[in-house]
Every structure is written in structure tokens, then in C-alpha cells.
Design an enzyme around this catalytic site. Structure first.
Site, PDB file in Angstrom:
ATOM      1  N   ASN A 117      26.552 -17.728   3.739  1.00 25.21           N
ATOM      2  CA  ASN A 117      25.709 -16.562   3.448  1.00 25.21           C
ATOM      3  C   ASN A 117      25.202 -15.928   4.731  1.00 25.21           C
ATOM      4  O   ASN A 117      25.002 -16.591   5.748  1.00 25.21           O
ATOM      5  CB  ASN A 117      24.544 -16.963   2.536  1.00 25.21           C
ATOM      6  CG  ASN A 117      23.300 -17.369   3.311  1.00 25.21           C
ATOM      7  OD1 ASN A 117      22.490 -16.518   3.703  1.00 25.21           O
ATOM      8  ND2 ASN A 117      23.147 -18.664   3.570  1.00 25.21           N
ATOM      9  N   ASN A 184      20.781 -15.823  10.322  1.00 27.13           N
ATOM     10  CA  ASN A 184      21.113 -14.476   9.857  1.00 27.13           C
ATOM     11  C   ASN A 184      20.119 -13.386  10.230  1.00 27.13           C
ATOM     12  O   ASN A 184      20.275 -12.248   9.817  1.00 27.13           O
ATOM     13  CB  ASN A 184      21.304 -14.496   8.335  1.00 27.13           C
ATOM     14  CG  ASN A 184      22.422 -15.437   7.931  1.00 27.13           C
ATOM     15  OD1 ASN A 184      23.486 -15.424   8.552  1.00 27.13           O
ATOM     16  ND2 ASN A 184      22.177 -16.270   6.946  1.00 27.13           N
ATOM     17  N   ASN A 248      18.589 -26.342   8.046  1.00 23.86           N
ATOM     18  CA  ASN A 248      19.064 -25.051   7.539  1.00 23.86           C
ATOM     19  C   ASN A 248      20.605 -25.059   7.528  1.00 23.86           C
ATOM     20  O   ASN A 248      21.228 -26.099   7.700  1.00 23.86           O
ATOM     21  CB  ASN A 248      18.527 -23.929   8.441  1.00 23.86           C
ATOM     22  CG  ASN A 248      18.218 -22.666   7.657  1.00 23.86           C
ATOM     23  OD1 ASN A 248      19.055 -22.213   6.873  1.00 23.86           O
ATOM     24  ND2 ASN A 248      17.048 -22.099   7.851  1.00 23.86           N
TER      25      ASN A 248
HETATM   26  C1  LIG Z   1      22.413 -18.024  -0.192  1.00 23.00           C
HETATM   27  C2  LIG Z   1      21.483 -18.856   0.627  1.00 23.00           C
HETATM   28  C3  LIG Z   1      20.289 -18.297   1.051  1.00 23.00           C
HETATM   29  C4  LIG Z   1      19.410 -19.054   1.828  1.00 23.00           C
HETATM   30  N1  LIG Z   1      18.219 -18.512   2.203  1.00 23.00           N
HETATM   31  C5  LIG Z   1      17.344 -19.248   2.924  1.00 23.00           C
HETATM   32  C6  LIG Z   1      16.088 -18.717   3.286  1.00 23.00           C
HETATM   33  O1  LIG Z   1      15.757 -17.574   2.973  1.00 23.00           O
HETATM   34  N2  LIG Z   1      15.267 -19.499   4.034  1.00 23.00           N
HETATM   35  C7  LIG Z   1      15.582 -20.772   4.403  1.00 23.00           C
HETATM   36  O2  LIG Z   1      14.792 -21.448   5.056  1.00 23.00           O
HETATM   37  N3  LIG Z   1      16.775 -21.323   4.037  1.00 23.00           N
HETATM   38  C8  LIG Z   1      17.643 -20.591   3.316  1.00 23.00           C
HETATM   39  N4  LIG Z   1      18.843 -21.136   2.950  1.00 23.00           N
HETATM   40  C9  LIG Z   1      19.185 -22.481   3.423  1.00 23.00           C
HETATM   41  C10 LIG Z   1      18.892 -23.564   2.380  1.00 23.00           C
HETATM   42  O3  LIG Z   1      17.525 -23.629   2.075  1.00 23.00           O
HETATM   43  C11 LIG Z   1      19.358 -24.948   2.901  1.00 23.00           C
HETATM   44  O4  LIG Z   1      18.602 -25.284   4.033  1.00 23.00           O
HETATM   45  C12 LIG Z   1      20.837 -24.959   3.261  1.00 23.00           C
HETATM   46  O5  LIG Z   1      21.586 -24.176   2.378  1.00 23.00           O
HETATM   47  C13 LIG Z   1      21.403 -26.377   3.254  1.00 23.00           C
HETATM   48  O6  LIG Z   1      21.268 -26.959   1.982  1.00 23.00           O
HETATM   49  P1  LIG Z   1      22.461 -26.987   0.900  1.00 23.00           P
HETATM   50  O7  LIG Z   1      23.662 -27.558   1.600  1.00 23.00           O
HETATM   51  O8  LIG Z   1      21.934 -27.866  -0.213  1.00 23.00           O
HETATM   52  O9  LIG Z   1      22.677 -25.588   0.463  1.00 23.00           O
HETATM   53  C14 LIG Z   1      19.743 -20.392   2.179  1.00 23.00           C
HETATM   54  C15 LIG Z   1      20.947 -20.935   1.740  1.00 23.00           C
HETATM   55  C16 LIG Z   1      21.814 -20.196   0.970  1.00 23.00           C
HETATM   56  C17 LIG Z   1      23.102 -20.814   0.514  1.00 23.00           C
END
Ligand SMILES: Cc1cc2nc3c(=O)[nH]c(=O)nc-3n(C[C@H](O)[C@H](O)[C@H](O)COP(=O)(O)O)c2cc1C
Length: 343
Positions: A117, A184, A248
Site C-alpha cells: 500500500n 508513504n 510498520n
Molecule cells: C492498507 C494499509 C494501510 C496502513 N495504514 C497504516 C497507518 O495509517 N498507520 C500505521 O501506523 N500503520 C499502517 N499500516 C501498517 C499496519 O498497521 C501494520 O503495521 C503492517 O501492515 C504490518 O502488519 P500486517 O503484516 O499484519 O499487515 C497499514 C497497512 C496496510 C496494509
């Protein structure tokens, strides 16, 4: 079962990742506003064995929560509780509303059970999120407020943005998460350098103390080396941070089954899901080694199955969060993962 056999294939086939996200969020918002629908969700998915965890001075029913980014504007608190999560992190919320990067900005990598993303903190602003939580705060789920700066604010003015978002959210959330690790928002990760980090965290922790002392956590990236991670974690604790959220998304693209051409076509963004599990867990271990018991750790990155939760807890995490895994596993995920904390 129904989700992976029927609903997920349909969603993946018929809708773009962001359309599917918006549809599901719309459904969950509806469920949150309906006592009947919430009760139905709870009856179907929400009977979760409890295993109380004390972290950041708060009492959680069990370790598993929803990571930031899924419910940026805090529209579905009651639904997340009905699905069995012990906590959720809303945001990232910026002081002023912003629309984020142009679409498409969210991509599925089904071969890797991953996502890429580059949303860019699309959100309705801190005041709107606070108002939403205020109007739906009749449940016991723990809510973290994840805060960041607006895209148009230069890093020199970042501290003011974080303080503004903190002030708007403070009375509505249980803890604050400082996000300096999203790939991002151009330049955001530069705030992880020691000088900027100290200034920002001292300001946020001092303000949180002045407002009443709710805990502050810092969310870090998975791309820094061990030395940098450990120095950042120690500095954060010195500044008064009570929790480290690791991690993250990554800017890396190693170890993927998705063809190179597809990755090229997708372009920039943060990778999440199964491919980052190992590295994120490693970072949890580095943080625990550096801070000992002086801070709580939230392990996030690539959680898909109960074993992934166990791995994070064994590496030193007190709490575990998930985002991408939920997209692939569906609404029964908390129950499916609960063997990790069922005694
Ligand atoms: C579409 C998307 C949007 C995200 N937006 C944020 C965000 O706004 N702030 C943040 O701290 N992490 C954001 N993350 C990161 C997630 O909170 C997490 O740290 C990261 O995706 C790793 O975990 P996962 O493998 O379970 O997805 C986002 C992740 C995804 C996939």
C-alpha cells in the site's frame, strides 16, 4: 470457512482492494450502529478465550488487536469488539483531513498472502475521529490513537502536528501511538533520526503527561538495522514512551513469490503480510533485548496463523496486532488464532 471458500474469492475477483476494503468497512460500520447486527457478529465470531495481559499500564482481555490503518476514522469500534479483538488502533490520524495518494494505492499479492500500500494517511482528521469515538464509546474495547503529521507539513513543523492530533484525540483514546515509520509520507521516516526523535517524543510524552498521563507508544519500521532499532527503543523509553510497536510495513521486496514484473507494475509502497513476519518478529526480539522490562512491546507484521502469534509472544511481545492477515483470513480470525493464548 465460508469466507475463504466463498466470500474472499468473490471480493478478490469482483472488487479492487480498496473497493473491497470500503465495502467491508461500510458493513462493519453498519454493524457497529446496530445492536442486533453487533450481537449477531458476536454470537458468530466473538466468543474468545480470555488471557488478561497488562501492557502500557492497561489491562487487555487477550493479546490480539487490530493494527492501525484498517479503521482509520474509527467508524466501527463496536464491530471490532464483536469480532473478538481486545484492542484496535485507529488512524493514522493527522490534525487536518487529507485525501492521501492517488488511486490505485492498495494492491493484493495473493501468492504471498501479502499487500502493498501507498495510501498516504488518507483520513478525515483528528477532530472527526475523536467525535466518532465519542459517539460510540459504550464498549470495552481498548482504543489506541495512532497519530502522524500532514503531508504538507515539513518535518520542522512536525511536532506541532503531532501535538495537535494528540490534543484532539486524547480524551477519547486509551493510548497514543506515534507513527514515524510509514514509508508513504515523504520524509516521515527521517523523524526516526536521534535528534528529531528526541524532540518529538519529549514533546508528545510531556503533553500526554500534562493532559493526564495516558501511555504513549512508538511505532517503528522493519527496515532499520539492529543497532538503530535498539538505540531508537532505548531513546524512546528515556523520553517516557511506554510501548514500542514493531513493526510498520517494509520498503523491501525480498523473498516474494509474486512475479518481478507485477512488483514493477505496482511500484512504490509498504509491503505487509506473511513475507514480513520473520523480520518483524526479529525486531521484537531486538527491542526486548534493548529495553528489558522497561516498556511493553506490540508485535505486528505478518500474523496469519496461531503460530505467528506464538512466535511474537516468544520473541518478547506483550501484545500482537494484525492487518493484512485479516484480509486473507476473514472475520473468524481472532477465534482461529486464540489457541496461541488459550492455556
Ligand atoms: C492498507 C494499509 C494501510 C496502513 N495504514 C497504516 C497507518 O495509517 N498507520 C500505521 O501506523 N500503520 C499502517 N499500516 C501498517 C499496519 O498497521 C501494520 O503495521 C503492517 O501492515 C504490518 O502488519 P500486517 O503484516 O499484519 O499487515 C497499514 C497497512 C496496510 C496494509
Amino acid at each position: 470457512m465460508l469466507y475463504s471458500a466463498l466470500l474472499r474469492p468473490l471480493l478478490f475477483k469482483l472488487l479492487s482492494p480498496e473497493q473491497a476494503h470500503d465495502l467491508i468497512m461500510g458493513g462493519l460500520q453498519f454493524a457497529s450502529n446496530s445492536a442486533l447486527a453487533s450481537a449477531a457478529l458476536r454470537a458468530a465470531f466473538g466468543s474468545i478465550p480470555s488471557a488478561p495481559v497488562k501492557a502500557m499500564g492497561l489491562e487487555f482481555k487477550h493479546p490480539l488487536g487490530l493494527a492501525a490503518g484498517m479503521d482509520k476514522n474509527a467508524v466501527a469500534l463496536r464491530a471490532w469488539e464483536s469480532l473478538g479483538f481486545s484492542h484496535l488502533e485507529i488512524g493514522t490520524v493527522t490534525p487536518r483531513p487529507q485525501s492521501g495518494n492517488p488511486q490505485p494505492r492498495l494492491f493484493r499479492l495473493p501468492e504471498d498472502e501479502a499487500l502493498i500500500n501507498r495510501m498516504g494517511f488518507n483520513n478525515m482528521g483528528a477532530e472527526a475521529a475523536a467525535a466518532r469515538i465519542r459517539s460510540s464509546r459504550h464498549q470495552s474495547i481498548i482504543v489506541g490513537g495512532n497519530i502522524g503529521r500532514n503531508k504538507t507539513t515539513p518535518n520542522e513543523g512536525a511536532t506541532e502536528d503531532y501535538l495537535e492530533a494528540l490534543n484532539a484525540l486524547y480524551s477519547e483514546v486509551d493510548y497514543i501511538a506515534v507513527n514515524v515509520s510509514s514509508p508513504n509520507t515523504p520524509g516521515l521516516r527521517d523523524l526516526q533520526s536521534a535528534g528529531s526523535m528526541r524532540e518529538l517524543l519529549l514533546a508528545v510524552c510531556t503533553e500526554a503527561k500534562r493532559l493526564g498521563g495516558k501511555p504513549v507508544a512508538l511505532k517503528i519500521d522493519p527496515d532499520s538495522d539492529k543497532d538503530h532499532v535498539q538505540r531508537t527503543a532505548v531513546l524512546a523509553v528515556e523520553c517516557g514512551v511506554q510501548g514500542i510497536i514493531a513493526t510498520n510495513t517494509t520498503i523491501g521486496r525480498t523473498g516474494l513469490s509474486t512475479p518481478e514484473g507485477r512488483l514493477q507494475a505496482i511500484g512504490a509502497g509498504g509491503l505487509s503480510g506473511s513475507p514480513i513476519a520473520k523480520r518483524s518478529t526479529e525486531v521484537v526480539g531486538w527491542v526486548r533485548e534493548a529495553v528489558g522490562q522497561s516498556a511493553s512491546i506490540v508485535g505486528v507484521g505478518g500474523v496469519r496463523r496461531a503460530q505467528d502469534v506464538t512466535d511474537k509472544l516468544n520473541a518478547g511481545a506483550d501484545l500482537v496486532q494484525v492487518y493484512s492477515g485479516f484480509v486473507y483470513a476473514g472475520p473468524a480470525m481472532v477465534r482461529q488464532l486464540s489457541p496461541a493464548w488459550k492455556l
